[in-house]
Design a protein around this motif. Structure first.
Motif, short mmCIF file in Angstrom:
data_model
loop_
_atom_site.label_atom_id
_atom_site.label_comp_id
_atom_site.label_asym_id
_atom_site.label_seq_id
_atom_site.Cartn_x
_atom_site.Cartn_y
_atom_site.Cartn_z
N GLY A 50 0.79 -1.23 0.00
CA GLY A 50 0.00 0.00 0.00
C GLY A 50 0.81 1.28 0.00
O GLY A 50 0.50 2.22 -0.72
N ILE A 51 1.88 1.32 0.78
CA ILE A 51 2.67 2.55 0.86
C ILE A 51 3.34 2.88 -0.48
O ILE A 51 3.41 4.04 -0.88
CB ILE A 51 3.71 2.49 2.02
CG1 ILE A 51 4.34 3.86 2.27
CG2 ILE A 51 4.78 1.45 1.74
CD1 ILE A 51 3.42 4.83 2.93
N LYS A 52 3.78 1.85 -1.18
CA LYS A 52 4.40 2.08 -2.50
C LYS A 52 3.36 2.53 -3.51
O LYS A 52 3.62 3.43 -4.31
CB LYS A 52 5.12 0.83 -2.98
CG LYS A 52 6.37 0.52 -2.18
CD LYS A 52 7.12 -0.65 -2.74
CE LYS A 52 8.37 -0.91 -1.90
NZ LYS A 52 9.13 -2.05 -2.39
N LYS A 53 2.18 1.92 -3.47
CA LYS A 53 1.11 2.35 -4.38
C LYS A 53 0.71 3.79 -4.07
O LYS A 53 0.40 4.56 -4.99
CB LYS A 53 -0.10 1.43 -4.25
CG LYS A 53 0.11 0.09 -4.91
CD LYS A 53 -1.19 -0.67 -5.05
CE LYS A 53 -1.61 -1.26 -3.75
NZ LYS A 53 -2.73 -2.22 -3.90
N PHE A 54 0.73 4.14 -2.79
CA PHE A 54 0.39 5.50 -2.38
C PHE A 54 1.33 6.50 -3.05
O PHE A 54 0.89 7.49 -3.64
CB PHE A 54 0.47 5.61 -0.86
CG PHE A 54 0.25 6.99 -0.32
CD1 PHE A 54 -1.03 7.52 -0.27
CD2 PHE A 54 1.32 7.74 0.13
CE1 PHE A 54 -1.24 8.80 0.22
CE2 PHE A 54 1.12 9.02 0.64
CZ PHE A 54 -0.17 9.55 0.68
N PHE A 55 2.65 6.25 -2.97
CA PHE A 55 3.61 7.18 -3.56
C PHE A 55 3.57 7.15 -5.08
O PHE A 55 3.73 8.18 -5.74
CB PHE A 55 5.03 6.90 -3.05
CG PHE A 55 5.24 7.38 -1.65
CD1 PHE A 55 5.23 8.73 -1.35
CD2 PHE A 55 5.43 6.49 -0.60
CE1 PHE A 55 5.41 9.20 -0.06
CE2 PHE A 55 5.61 6.93 0.70
CZ PHE A 55 5.60 8.29 0.98
N LEU A 56 3.33 5.98 -5.67
CA LEU A 56 3.20 5.91 -7.12
C LEU A 56 1.98 6.69 -7.60
O LEU A 56 1.99 7.26 -8.69
CB LEU A 56 3.12 4.46 -7.59
CG LEU A 56 4.41 3.66 -7.54
CD1 LEU A 56 4.15 2.19 -7.84
CD2 LEU A 56 5.44 4.23 -8.51
N GLY A 57 0.95 6.73 -6.76
CA GLY A 57 -0.24 7.49 -7.11
C GLY A 57 0.05 8.97 -7.31
O GLY A 57 -0.57 9.61 -8.15
N PHE A 58 1.02 9.51 -6.57
CA PHE A 58 1.41 10.90 -6.77
C PHE A 58 2.02 11.12 -8.15
O PHE A 58 1.95 12.22 -8.69
CB PHE A 58 2.42 11.35 -5.71
CG PHE A 58 1.82 11.57 -4.36
CD1 PHE A 58 0.81 12.51 -4.17
CD2 PHE A 58 2.25 10.84 -3.27
CE1 PHE A 58 0.24 12.72 -2.93
CE2 PHE A 58 1.69 11.05 -2.02
CZ PHE A 58 0.68 11.98 -1.85
N ALA A 59 2.61 10.09 -8.70
CA ALA A 59 3.20 10.19 -10.03
C ALA A 59 2.20 9.82 -11.12
O ALA A 59 2.55 9.74 -12.29
CB ALA A 59 4.43 9.28 -10.13
N GLY A 60 0.96 9.55 -10.73
CA GLY A 60 -0.07 9.22 -11.71
C GLY A 60 -0.06 7.76 -12.13
O GLY A 60 -0.61 7.40 -13.16
N ILE A 61 0.58 6.91 -11.33
CA ILE A 61 0.68 5.49 -11.67
C ILE A 61 -0.28 4.72 -10.79
O ILE A 61 -0.21 4.78 -9.57
CB ILE A 61 2.12 4.98 -11.46
CG1 ILE A 61 3.09 5.78 -12.32
CG2 ILE A 61 2.21 3.50 -11.79
CD1 ILE A 61 4.54 5.49 -12.02
N HIS A 62 -1.19 3.99 -11.43
CA HIS A 62 -2.17 3.21 -10.70
C HIS A 62 -2.23 1.82 -11.32
O HIS A 62 -1.96 1.65 -12.50
CB HIS A 62 -3.55 3.87 -10.77
CG HIS A 62 -3.53 5.28 -10.31
ND1 HIS A 62 -3.50 5.63 -8.98
CD2 HIS A 62 -3.51 6.44 -11.00
CE1 HIS A 62 -3.48 6.94 -8.87
NE2 HIS A 62 -3.48 7.47 -10.08
N GLY A 63 -2.58 0.84 -10.52
CA GLY A 63 -2.69 -0.51 -11.03
C GLY A 63 -3.78 -1.28 -10.30
O GLY A 63 -4.19 -0.92 -9.20
N ASP A 64 -4.26 -2.33 -10.94
CA ASP A 64 -5.30 -3.18 -10.40
C ASP A 64 -4.91 -4.62 -10.69
O ASP A 64 -4.87 -5.03 -11.85
CB ASP A 64 -6.63 -2.82 -11.05
CG ASP A 64 -7.80 -3.65 -10.56
OD1 ASP A 64 -7.60 -4.74 -9.98
OD2 ASP A 64 -8.94 -3.20 -10.77
N LYS A 65 -4.62 -5.37 -9.63
CA LYS A 65 -4.13 -6.74 -9.79
C LYS A 65 -5.12 -7.62 -10.55
O LYS A 65 -4.73 -8.34 -11.47
CB LYS A 65 -3.82 -7.32 -8.41
CG LYS A 65 -3.15 -8.66 -8.46
CD LYS A 65 -2.49 -9.09 -7.18
CE LYS A 65 -3.33 -9.03 -5.95
NZ LYS A 65 -2.71 -9.70 -4.80
#
Length: 136
Positions: A50-65
């Motif tokens: 979750g913490i890595k996805k949180f920071f990637l979200g700031f860069a506009g990167i999102h994913g769905d397993k």
């Protein structure tokens, strides 16, 4: 600074690949190979803590397993050039998710299609040996 730069580069490449894949699917809707990259990115980013996805979200990167697995399944079922690679990724994802029966199905199909490839045969054999006996 390095992390910020890496996230920015990842965001740029992911967005560029997504745009190109979507353009290809508009022109050639049956180009199922385009789903492999989209699915791989979705799966790996969606699998991050979750913490890595949180920071990637700031860069506009999102994913769905789950969406990623579905996209890779499309490439594995209907792809042309990347279909075998999609099957390999599905087997690896299944092993990662503790679903050896799903991995076994993918590897059986790869062995049937590429019987002279020793890697597929060897990986399938590993699944047939109980985990406890491999640790000894």
């Amino acid at each position: 600074m390095f992390i910020s730069s890496t996230f920015h580069d990842l965001a740029d490449h992911r967005q560029e690949f997504g745009r190109n894949s979507k353009k290809l699917l508009v022109v050639a809707p049956d180009a199922a190979d385009a789903y492999l990259g989209l699915g791989t990115a979705n799966y790996f980013i969606g699998s991050l803590p979750g913490i890595k996805k949180f920071f990637l979200g700031f860069a506009g990167i999102h994913g769905d397993k789950e969406a990623g697995i579905q996209q890779i399944e499309i490439a594995a079922a209907h792809g042309h050039y990347l279909r075998p690679f999609a099957k390999i990724l599905l087997a690896l994802a299944a092993l990662r998710e503790k679903k050896p029966e799903v991995a076994r199905i993918q590897l059986n199909e790869l062995v049937a299609e590429f019987p002279v490839n020793p890697l597929f045969v060897r990986e399938l054999a590993k699944l047939k040996v109980p985990l406890e006996s491999r640790r000894k």
